[in-house]
Structure formats: structure tokens, C-alpha cells
Design an enzyme around this catalytic site. Structure first.
Site, PDB file in Angstrom:
ATOM      1  N   GLY A  84      13.524   1.861  38.132  1.00 47.94           N
ATOM      2  CA  GLY A  84      12.232   1.393  37.634  1.00 47.94           C
ATOM      3  C   GLY A  84      12.286   0.900  36.201  1.00 47.94           C
ATOM      4  O   GLY A  84      11.266   0.512  35.635  1.00 47.94           O
ATOM      5  N   LEU A  85      13.469   0.905  35.604  1.00 45.79           N
ATOM      6  CA  LEU A  85      13.578   0.522  34.195  1.00 45.79           C
ATOM      7  C   LEU A  85      14.086  -0.899  34.008  1.00 45.79           C
ATOM      8  O   LEU A  85      14.404  -1.308  32.895  1.00 45.79           O
ATOM      9  CB  LEU A  85      14.500   1.508  33.474  1.00 45.79           C
ATOM     10  CG  LEU A  85      13.841   2.868  33.246  1.00 45.79           C
ATOM     11  CD1 LEU A  85      14.877   3.917  32.885  1.00 45.79           C
ATOM     12  CD2 LEU A  85      12.815   2.767  32.140  1.00 45.79           C
ATOM     13  N   GLY A  86      14.193  -1.642  35.096  1.00 47.85           N
ATOM     14  CA  GLY A  86      14.543  -3.052  34.969  1.00 47.85           C
ATOM     15  C   GLY A  86      16.013  -3.298  34.702  1.00 47.85           C
ATOM     16  O   GLY A  86      16.373  -4.259  34.024  1.00 47.85           O
ATOM     17  N   SER A  87      16.877  -2.444  35.268  1.00 48.97           N
ATOM     18  CA  SER A  87      18.316  -2.649  35.020  1.00 48.97           C
ATOM     19  C   SER A  87      18.767  -3.989  35.605  1.00 48.97           C
ATOM     20  O   SER A  87      19.598  -4.675  35.005  1.00 48.97           O
ATOM     21  CB  SER A  87      19.142  -1.511  35.609  1.00 48.97           C
ATOM     22  OG  SER A  87      18.986  -1.471  37.006  1.00 48.97           O
ATOM     23  N   SER A  88      18.201  -4.392  36.739  1.00 46.34           N
ATOM     24  CA  SER A  88      18.641  -5.660  37.341  1.00 46.34           C
ATOM     25  C   SER A  88      18.153  -6.845  36.500  1.00 46.34           C
ATOM     26  O   SER A  88      18.893  -7.811  36.299  1.00 46.34           O
ATOM     27  CB  SER A  88      18.166  -5.777  38.789  1.00 46.34           C
ATOM     28  OG  SER A  88      16.769  -5.662  38.846  1.00 46.34           O
ATOM     29  N   ALA A  89      16.941  -6.755  35.956  1.00 50.27           N
ATOM     30  CA  ALA A  89      16.450  -7.845  35.101  1.00 50.27           C
ATOM     31  C   ALA A  89      17.295  -7.933  33.838  1.00 50.27           C
ATOM     32  O   ALA A  89      17.653  -9.029  33.388  1.00 50.27           O
ATOM     33  CB  ALA A  89      14.986  -7.607  34.737  1.00 50.27           C
ATOM     34  N   ALA A  90      17.646  -6.780  33.259  1.00 48.82           N
ATOM     35  CA  ALA A  90      18.431  -6.799  32.010  1.00 48.82           C
ATOM     36  C   ALA A  90      19.809  -7.401  32.253  1.00 48.82           C
ATOM     37  O   ALA A  90      20.271  -8.239  31.477  1.00 48.82           O
ATOM     38  CB  ALA A  90      18.549  -5.382  31.448  1.00 48.82           C
ATOM     39  N   ASP A 131       9.565  -8.460  34.920  1.00 52.94           N
ATOM     40  CA  ASP A 131      10.753  -7.752  34.428  1.00 52.94           C
ATOM     41  C   ASP A 131      11.664  -8.694  33.647  1.00 52.94           C
ATOM     42  O   ASP A 131      12.136  -8.367  32.547  1.00 52.94           O
ATOM     43  CB  ASP A 131      11.556  -7.159  35.604  1.00 52.94           C
ATOM     44  CG  ASP A 131      10.835  -6.021  36.309  1.00 52.94           C
ATOM     45  OD1 ASP A 131       9.639  -5.814  36.057  1.00 52.94           O
ATOM     46  OD2 ASP A 131      11.482  -5.331  37.126  1.00 52.94           O
TER      47      ASP A 131
HETATM   48  C1  MEV Z   1       9.428  -3.805  39.582  1.00 49.44           C
HETATM   49  O1  MEV Z   1       9.872  -3.386  38.304  1.00 49.44           O
HETATM   50  C2  MEV Z   1       8.040  -4.317  39.490  1.00 49.44           C
HETATM   51  C3  MEV Z   1       7.443  -4.813  40.806  1.00 49.44           C
HETATM   52  O2  MEV Z   1       6.099  -5.215  40.485  1.00 49.44           O
HETATM   53  C4  MEV Z   1       8.208  -5.970  41.378  1.00 49.44           C
HETATM   54  C5  MEV Z   1       8.121  -7.235  40.536  1.00 49.44           C
HETATM   55  O3  MEV Z   1       7.184  -7.386  39.765  1.00 49.44           O
HETATM   56  O4  MEV Z   1       9.027  -8.077  40.696  1.00 49.44           O
HETATM   57  C6  MEV Z   1       7.363  -3.713  41.847  1.00 49.44           C
END
Ligand code: MEV
Length: 309
Positions: A84-90, A131
């Protein structure tokens, strides 16, 4: 060689609903991922095959941002994956930043954010740009339905459009509680989409979350943490109704609340992590650990993508 780093993010309000075009409020925090790229004779990631599933975001990012020969990729990350901390976006944004630097381009931030979103969308099947924009721009990001003050860029996908804005929040110390249960974002987003398509009350939950986001922003900006916490709790209940909760996550949320203004899941849910707003971070961290989670205290951060030639 080139390298770039990008921050983790926390969604304070609005996850899932933002995929449907509702507002969301996210902030970069002081955990980072760094990606190093070096031309090499064959493709390598961390000294092994780049074909391993955990490099799928790196591969998709390089497909779009690198036109040259094979690279040796090294990823160093402080961000727990699938939490949930956005590791894939980072990792996506850092890879795009490093690749444009290696190519001698000075990658405009808006282009990095757009490419980053394309990567997440491709890998996850459906996504919002919150993200990847937070990882690119750093600081606090407000997603809105229309353009307003401090617009950074807009991102379109099919008939959906997101207007991504910079915004100012007070510096916050937040406690993140991780369940240790890694849940992929794509299937959770798909589950919510199915629910919203089938059940009008789920569609109403999505719209209600959008309203909570805007109220939450005002509460945080005016330093009314009691109100912000109450809104976090309300946002959490709506997310539970959308089916993205998890019993262990719920234990951590309940453990955190007696010492917090409020606590909610953050990110995609289904396991993953929760976040608590509190002025007693040590007490909250202790309560989360006692309830079986892993707790860490993070601070909001201003630095987004940072490219080193
Ligand atoms: C995931 O960090 C957030 C979601 O809203 C998916 C997204 O926004 O891409 C669940």
C-alpha cells in the site's frame, strides 16, 4: 551509468474511488526506491534474470523509456512491496527517470508521470495516476475532477480524466501498520469495479468517498486533526463496504484507534497496510506490533523523483 530515486506514497483519503474519477489526497513519505542503470552485454536485474515477476514494472518502464541495448539494472528499495506504500509506482518512476537520464534526455516531469501511469495501468489492468504522480512530483497531491489552482498535469485514459494538483499540508508524522499480507492491486481494483457495476450502493460509497476527501483536505490544512481522523475512520468504513478490507488489517486499525485521531487502510487493501494519524506515534506503533502487525513511523516528504546523471 545513471540512477534515479523516487519516494513511497501514502493515500490519506480516496483510494479505489479515485480509479472512478473521484478526488483523492496522497502524500510522498520519507522511504525511497533507487534504480541504477548501466549498459551491459546482457539484460540483468540485481545480478539475476530480469524476467522474474518482481521486475515486471521495471520491464514495462524500460519498454517505454529506453530505446538502447541491454542494461544491468540494480534496484535498492526501502519500501516494503505490495503493502500500500506505492513500491511499484516508485520503482516505475525511478526507472523511467534513470532511463531518460542515461539517454541524455531531461525527461519532463509530466511525461514521466504519464509514462509511469501507462506502466501501472498495463501491469495492473486498471489504475489511477495518483501513485505515479505522487512518486514523480513528491509532496502532497490532490486529484480533482476539474483543473484548479496548482495544477501539475492532467492524465487521460479512455473516457476518464484526472487533474493532478500540488497542494500543501502541514508536515505529518504518520504510523503505518503493515499486515505482511501482500495483496496485488490489480485484482482488488477489479473486484471494486465489479461491485460498483452490480450494486448501486457500492457506487454511492465511491461518491461518498469523494466527498470525504475534500472535507479531509480542509481538516488537515486547518490543523483540525480530530476532524481529519474522524473522516479517516469514515473513509475506512466505506472501503470495507467496497470489499477491500481484511480481518488482520481490521485488527491493526482497531488497535491503533484508541491512541489516534483516526486510522484507515491505505492503498489497495486486501491485506496491505493501514495508516494512523496521531500525536503519539510510539504508542500507536507499539499497539500495532502487539496486534501482530509491523509498524513504522513515516514523515511526509517533499522530494519526488530525483535523477542523478
Ligand atoms: C493503490 O495505491 C491505490 C488504488 O486506488 C489504485 C490506483 O489508484 O491505481 C487502489
Amino acid at each position: 551509468m545513471a540512477s534515479a530515486s523516487a519516494p513511497a506514497k501514502l493515500i490519506l483519503f480516496g483510494e479505489h474511488a479515485v480509479v472512478f474519477g473521484e478526488p483523492a489526497l496522497a502524500t510522498a513519505v520519507d522511504l525511497r526506491t533507487e534504480v541504477f542503470l548501466r549498459p551491459h552485454t546482457t539484460w540483468l536485474a540485481d545480478g539475476a534474470s530480469i524476467d522474474a515477476p518482481r521486475y515486471r514494472y521495471v520491464r514495462e518502464a524500460l519498454k517505454r523509456a529506453w530505446k538502447g541495448g541491454p542494461l544491468w539494472v540494480e534496484v535498492r528499495s526501502m519500501i516494503p512491496p505490495a503493502s500500500g506504500l506505492g513500491s511499484s509506482a516508485a520503482v516505475t518512476v525511478a526507472t523511467i527517470g534513470a532511463a531518460s537520464s542515461l539517454a541524455g534526455e531531461n525527461g519532463e516531469r509530466a511525461d514521466v508521470a504519464r509514462l509511469g501511469f501507462e506502466v501501472e495501468h498495463k501491469v495492473q489492468g486498471r489504475a489511477s495516476p495518483v501513485d505515479t504522480t505522487t512518486a514523480t512530483a513528491g509532496g502532497a497531491i490532490l486529484v480533482r475532477r476539474e483543473a484548479g489552482e496548482r495544477l501539475l498535469w492532467e492524465i487521460r485514459q479512455g473516457d476518464r480524466v484526472w487533474f493532478l494538483h500540488a497542494c500543501t499540508l502541514p508536515t505529518l508524522e504518520l504510523v503505518v501498520g503493515s499486515t505482511g499480507i501482500a495483496a496485488a492491486t490489480g485484482p482488488l481494483v477489479a473486484r471494486v469495479k465489479d461491485r460498483v457495476g452490480a450494486d448501486p450502493s457500492a457506487a454511492a460509497d465511491v461518491r461518498a468517498i469523494g466527498g470525504i476527501v475534500l472535507e479531509g483536505l480542509v481538516a488537515l490544512q486547518s490543523g483540525d486533526y480530530a476532524r481529519a481522523g474522524e473522516l479517516m475512520n469514515r473513509n475506512h468504513e466505506r472501503l470495507n463496504r467496497l470489499g477491500v478490507g481484511h480481518p488482520k488489517l481490521e485488527r491493526l486499525v482497531q488497535a491503533a484507534r484508541p491512541h489516534s485521531y483516526g486510522a484507515k487502510l491505505t492503498g489497495a487493501g486486501g491485506g496491505g497496510s493501514m495508516v494512523a494519524l496521531t500525536d503519539r506515534p510510539d504508542r500507536v506503533a507499539e499497539a500495532i506490533e502487539r496486534a501482530g502487525g509491523r509498524a513504522f513511523v513515516v514523515r511526509t516528504a517533499k522530494l519526488g523523483l530525483d535523477v542523478r546523471p
